[in-house]
Design an enzyme around this catalytic site. Structure first.
Site, PDB file in Angstrom:
ATOM      1  N   HIS A  48      53.654  44.248 -23.669  1.00  0.00           N
ATOM      2  CA  HIS A  48      53.433  45.670 -23.390  1.00  0.00           C
ATOM      3  C   HIS A  48      54.567  46.114 -22.478  1.00  0.00           C
ATOM      4  CE1 HIS A  48      51.113  49.368 -22.890  1.00  0.00           C
ATOM      5  NE2 HIS A  48      51.653  49.391 -21.676  1.00  0.00           N
ATOM      6  N   CYS A  49      55.340  47.081 -22.914  1.00  0.00           N
ATOM      7  CA  CYS A  49      56.502  47.537 -22.153  1.00  0.00           C
ATOM      8  C   CYS A  49      56.085  48.641 -21.185  1.00  0.00           C
ATOM      9  CB  CYS A  49      57.579  48.056 -23.098  1.00  0.00           C
ATOM     10  SG  CYS A  49      59.045  48.632 -22.227  1.00  0.00           S
ATOM     11  N   PRO A  50      56.264  48.424 -19.874  1.00  0.00           N
ATOM     12  CA  PRO A  50      55.888  49.467 -18.912  1.00  0.00           C
ATOM     13  C   PRO A  50      56.843  50.654 -18.922  1.00  0.00           C
ATOM     14  CG  PRO A  50      56.858  47.603 -17.781  1.00  0.00           C
ATOM     15  CD  PRO A  50      56.727  47.213 -19.221  1.00  0.00           C
ATOM     16  N   GLY A  80      55.681  52.482 -22.198  1.00  0.00           N
ATOM     17  CA  GLY A  80      54.242  52.700 -22.199  1.00  0.00           C
ATOM     18  C   GLY A  80      53.600  52.323 -23.517  1.00  0.00           C
TER      19      GLY A  80
END
Length: 135
Positions: A50-52, A55
């Site tokens: 999950h890429c912060p 998002g």
């Protein structure tokens, strides 16, 4: 051992599917290479992470887009580095030129640390026959 036919292979593959019991997926069948994201609460095929920054989850549907995003970020940062390095070098050169100009002015006035060499501290400096404070 014979390999199963198309219909038999599909049935065998569906037997390997699990049911996701988490989040909004609750009870939905999922293939073995699908993982559940704890942040988004969804199952993603070929889940990577999950890429912060974006998002979103990075998986089979958007992996190429994520790699392009990283490439564009690197290109933009490289461009910014080139622009700022040029400005930084200009500032360094300007600072060195200013320091040299101050040193030339100090030498022209006859001041500076060089004239005090060999004189004990606190002793006044004689310059052209008159007393002068030695700074």
């Amino acid at each position: 051992k014979e390999e199963p036919s198309g219909a038999e292979a599909e049935a065998e593959a569906e037997d390997q599917w699990e049911q996701c019991e988490r989040g909004s997926c609750s009870g939905a069948p999922r293939p073995p290479d699908m993982r559940h994201c704890r942040v988004c609460g969804t199952c993603v095929l070929h889940f990577d992470h999950h890429c912060p920054f974006t998002g979103n989850c990075v998986g089979a549907g958007n992996f190429l887009h994520f790699i392009l995003f990283l490439a564009y970020c690197e290109a933009g940062l490289s461009y910014a580095l080139c622009l700022s390095a040029r400005a930084f070098a200009h500032c360094v050169v300007a600072a060195e030129e200013a320091a040299e100009a101050r040193a030339r002015a100090r030498r022209a006035r006859g001041g500076g640390a060089l004239r005090d060499r060999g004189r004990p501290p606190g002793e006044p400096v004689r310059r052209h026959g008159r007393m002068r404070c030695g700074r």
